[in-house]
Motif scaffolding. Structure first.
Motif, PDB file in Angstrom:
ATOM      1  N   LEU A   4       0.845  -1.186   0.000  1.00 58.47           N
ATOM      2  CA  LEU A   4       0.000   0.000   0.000  1.00 58.47           C
ATOM      3  C   LEU A   4       0.881   1.237   0.000  1.00 58.47           C
ATOM      4  O   LEU A   4       1.876   1.294   0.725  1.00 58.47           O
ATOM      5  CB  LEU A   4      -0.890   0.017   1.247  1.00 58.47           C
ATOM      6  CG  LEU A   4      -1.768  -1.200   1.479  1.00 58.47           C
ATOM      7  CD1 LEU A   4      -2.495  -1.070   2.816  1.00 58.47           C
ATOM      8  CD2 LEU A   4      -2.756  -1.379   0.343  1.00 58.47           C
ATOM      9  N   TYR A   5       0.507   2.223  -0.801  1.00 59.27           N
ATOM     10  CA  TYR A   5       1.239   3.487  -0.884  1.00 59.27           C
ATOM     11  C   TYR A   5       0.319   4.616  -0.437  1.00 59.27           C
ATOM     12  O   TYR A   5      -0.845   4.667  -0.844  1.00 59.27           O
ATOM     13  CB  TYR A   5       1.694   3.754  -2.315  1.00 59.27           C
ATOM     14  CG  TYR A   5       2.545   2.661  -2.900  1.00 59.27           C
ATOM     15  CD1 TYR A   5       3.883   2.544  -2.562  1.00 59.27           C
ATOM     16  CD2 TYR A   5       2.010   1.738  -3.794  1.00 59.27           C
ATOM     17  CE1 TYR A   5       4.678   1.533  -3.094  1.00 59.27           C
ATOM     18  CE2 TYR A   5       2.789   0.733  -4.341  1.00 59.27           C
ATOM     19  CZ  TYR A   5       4.117   0.639  -3.985  1.00 59.27           C
ATOM     20  OH  TYR A   5       4.888  -0.358  -4.518  1.00 59.27           O
ATOM     21  N   PHE A   6       0.846   5.526   0.370  1.00 62.16           N
ATOM     22  CA  PHE A   6       0.043   6.618   0.893  1.00 62.16           C
ATOM     23  C   PHE A   6       0.658   7.977   0.581  1.00 62.16           C
ATOM     24  O   PHE A   6       1.858   8.093   0.366  1.00 62.16           O
ATOM     25  CB  PHE A   6      -0.118   6.475   2.417  1.00 62.16           C
ATOM     26  CG  PHE A   6      -0.938   5.272   2.794  1.00 62.16           C
ATOM     27  CD1 PHE A   6      -2.320   5.352   2.819  1.00 62.16           C
ATOM     28  CD2 PHE A   6      -0.325   4.073   3.095  1.00 62.16           C
ATOM     29  CE1 PHE A   6      -3.078   4.241   3.154  1.00 62.16           C
ATOM     30  CE2 PHE A   6      -1.080   2.957   3.434  1.00 62.16           C
ATOM     31  CZ  PHE A   6      -2.453   3.041   3.463  1.00 62.16           C
ATOM     32  N   ALA A   7      -0.205   9.014   0.604  1.00 58.00           N
ATOM     33  CA  ALA A   7       0.172  10.424   0.465  1.00 58.00           C
ATOM     34  C   ALA A   7       0.952  10.651  -0.834  1.00 58.00           C
ATOM     35  O   ALA A   7       0.546  10.175  -1.884  1.00 58.00           O
ATOM     36  CB  ALA A   7       0.924  10.899   1.695  1.00 58.00           C
ATOM     37  N   GLU A  19      -0.095  -5.818  -5.850  1.00 62.05           N
ATOM     38  CA  GLU A  19       0.236  -7.164  -5.381  1.00 62.05           C
ATOM     39  C   GLU A  19       1.533  -7.570  -6.073  1.00 62.05           C
ATOM     40  O   GLU A  19       1.669  -7.395  -7.284  1.00 62.05           O
ATOM     41  CB  GLU A  19      -0.858  -8.159  -5.759  1.00 62.05           C
ATOM     42  CG  GLU A  19      -2.147  -7.990  -5.004  1.00 62.05           C
ATOM     43  CD  GLU A  19      -2.135  -8.631  -3.626  1.00 62.05           C
ATOM     44  OE1 GLU A  19      -1.297  -9.520  -3.367  1.00 62.05           O
ATOM     45  OE2 GLU A  19      -2.968  -8.230  -2.804  1.00 62.05           O
ATOM     46  N   VAL A  20       2.482  -8.089  -5.296  1.00 61.92           N
ATOM     47  CA  VAL A  20       3.759  -8.499  -5.876  1.00 61.92           C
ATOM     48  C   VAL A  20       4.133  -9.897  -5.391  1.00 61.92           C
ATOM     49  O   VAL A  20       3.738 -10.317  -4.301  1.00 61.92           O
ATOM     50  CB  VAL A  20       4.899  -7.513  -5.523  1.00 61.92           C
ATOM     51  CG1 VAL A  20       4.639  -6.146  -6.110  1.00 61.92           C
ATOM     52  CG2 VAL A  20       5.106  -7.415  -4.034  1.00 61.92           C
ATOM     53  N   ALA A  56       4.843   0.141   7.674  1.00 61.11           N
ATOM     54  CA  ALA A  56       4.034  -0.678   8.571  1.00 61.11           C
ATOM     55  C   ALA A  56       3.935  -2.067   7.946  1.00 61.11           C
ATOM     56  O   ALA A  56       3.793  -2.202   6.729  1.00 61.11           O
ATOM     57  CB  ALA A  56       2.650  -0.087   8.755  1.00 61.11           C
ATOM     58  N   LEU A  57       4.027  -3.046   8.774  1.00 62.71           N
ATOM     59  CA  LEU A  57       3.939  -4.444   8.349  1.00 62.71           C
ATOM     60  C   LEU A  57       2.726  -5.041   9.044  1.00 62.71           C
ATOM     61  O   LEU A  57       2.678  -5.078  10.279  1.00 62.71           O
ATOM     62  CB  LEU A  57       5.223  -5.166   8.758  1.00 62.71           C
ATOM     63  CG  LEU A  57       5.535  -6.505   8.144  1.00 62.71           C
ATOM     64  CD1 LEU A  57       5.619  -6.418   6.641  1.00 62.71           C
ATOM     65  CD2 LEU A  57       6.843  -7.029   8.700  1.00 62.71           C
ATOM     66  N   ASP A  58       1.733  -5.429   8.263  1.00 67.00           N
ATOM     67  CA  ASP A  58       0.474  -5.935   8.817  1.00 67.00           C
ATOM     68  C   ASP A  58      -0.065  -4.997   9.898  1.00 67.00           C
ATOM     69  O   ASP A  58      -0.398  -5.412  11.014  1.00 67.00           O
ATOM     70  CB  ASP A  58       0.645  -7.360   9.331  1.00 67.00           C
ATOM     71  CG  ASP A  58       0.930  -8.349   8.201  1.00 67.00           C
ATOM     72  OD1 ASP A  58       0.465  -8.102   7.067  1.00 67.00           O
ATOM     73  OD2 ASP A  58       1.602  -9.356   8.447  1.00 67.00           O
ATOM     74  N   VAL A  73       0.752  -7.662   4.301  1.00 65.86           N
ATOM     75  CA  VAL A  73       0.588  -6.298   3.799  1.00 65.86           C
ATOM     76  C   VAL A  73       1.720  -5.413   4.313  1.00 65.86           C
ATOM     77  O   VAL A  73       2.016  -5.407   5.506  1.00 65.86           O
ATOM     78  CB  VAL A  73      -0.759  -5.694   4.256  1.00 65.86           C
ATOM     79  CG1 VAL A  73      -0.903  -4.263   3.757  1.00 65.86           C
ATOM     80  CG2 VAL A  73      -1.924  -6.552   3.789  1.00 65.86           C
ATOM     81  N   VAL A  74       2.321  -4.667   3.395  1.00 60.59           N
ATOM     82  CA  VAL A  74       3.314  -3.656   3.741  1.00 60.59           C
ATOM     83  C   VAL A  74       2.749  -2.311   3.309  1.00 60.59           C
ATOM     84  O   VAL A  74       2.281  -2.166   2.184  1.00 60.59           O
ATOM     85  CB  VAL A  74       4.656  -3.902   3.018  1.00 60.59           C
ATOM     86  CG1 VAL A  74       5.629  -2.769   3.273  1.00 60.59           C
ATOM     87  CG2 VAL A  74       5.258  -5.230   3.430  1.00 60.59           C
ATOM     88  N   ALA A  75       2.771  -1.354   4.216  1.00 60.83           N
ATOM     89  CA  ALA A  75       2.346   0.011   3.900  1.00 60.83           C
ATOM     90  C   ALA A  75       3.565   0.921   3.909  1.00 60.83           C
ATOM     91  O   ALA A  75       4.391   0.837   4.811  1.00 60.83           O
ATOM     92  CB  ALA A  75       1.321   0.499   4.919  1.00 60.83           C
ATOM     93  N   LEU A  76       3.672   1.742   2.890  1.00 60.18           N
ATOM     94  CA  LEU A  76       4.788   2.684   2.759  1.00 60.18           C
ATOM     95  C   LEU A  76       4.204   4.088   2.709  1.00 60.18           C
ATOM     96  O   LEU A  76       3.276   4.352   1.952  1.00 60.18           O
ATOM     97  CB  LEU A  76       5.574   2.391   1.484  1.00 60.18           C
ATOM     98  CG  LEU A  76       6.160   0.983   1.380  1.00 60.18           C
ATOM     99  CD1 LEU A  76       6.708   0.751  -0.013  1.00 60.18           C
ATOM    100  CD2 LEU A  76       7.225   0.747   2.415  1.00 60.18           C
ATOM    101  N   PHE A  77       4.761   4.987   3.527  1.00 60.47           N
ATOM    102  CA  PHE A  77       4.225   6.332   3.595  1.00 60.47           C
ATOM    103  C   PHE A  77       5.296   7.309   4.051  1.00 60.47           C
ATOM    104  O   PHE A  77       6.256   6.939   4.704  1.00 60.47           O
ATOM    105  CB  PHE A  77       3.001   6.395   4.520  1.00 60.47           C
ATOM    106  CG  PHE A  77       3.183   5.728   5.843  1.00 60.47           C
ATOM    107  CD1 PHE A  77       3.584   6.437   6.945  1.00 60.47           C
ATOM    108  CD2 PHE A  77       2.952   4.365   5.979  1.00 60.47           C
ATOM    109  CE1 PHE A  77       3.758   5.816   8.183  1.00 60.47           C
ATOM    110  CE2 PHE A  77       3.117   3.722   7.199  1.00 60.47           C
ATOM    111  CZ  PHE A  77       3.520   4.459   8.300  1.00 60.47           C
ATOM    112  N   PRO A  78       5.122   8.591   3.680  1.00 61.65           N
ATOM    113  CA  PRO A  78       6.065   9.620   4.104  1.00 61.65           C
ATOM    114  C   PRO A  78       5.833   9.977   5.564  1.00 61.65           C
ATOM    115  O   PRO A  78       4.842   9.561   6.162  1.00 61.65           O
ATOM    116  CB  PRO A  78       5.734  10.787   3.181  1.00 61.65           C
ATOM    117  CG  PRO A  78       4.306  10.581   2.820  1.00 61.65           C
ATOM    118  CD  PRO A  78       4.070   9.102   2.815  1.00 61.65           C
TER     119      PRO A  78
END
Length: 83
Positions: A4-7, A19-20, A56-58, A73-78
């Protein structure tokens, strides 16, 4: 694995998620970010200052040296600011 990508990451990559299927040698968040940057020019620019990227991981905040084993799930954000 879902990413997931944010901002502004979402804006720069022109996608909110993907999905990768990770190669076997991608073991940590840092490895994942490097792999994403290596496969896509937009990601290379977005992840240029990798130390700024929060992860964030899960749904649990983690550092870049956190192993990915078993994660869904991995979330990546600034960096975030309050208001």
């Amino acid at each position: 694995m879902k990413i997931l990508y944010f901002a502004w990451l979402r804006e720069r990559l022109n996608r909110g998620e993907e999905e990768v299927d990770l190669p076997a040698d991608i073991l940590t968040i840092a490895d994942l970010i490097s792999w994403l940057a290596d496969r896509d020019e937009a990601a290379a620019l977005a992840f240029e200052k990798r130390a700024l990227i929060k992860t964030a991981l899960d749904a649990r905040l983690v550092s870049h040296d956190t192993p990915l084993a078993g994660a869904k799930v991995v979330a990546l954000f600034p960096p975030m600011t309050g208001g």
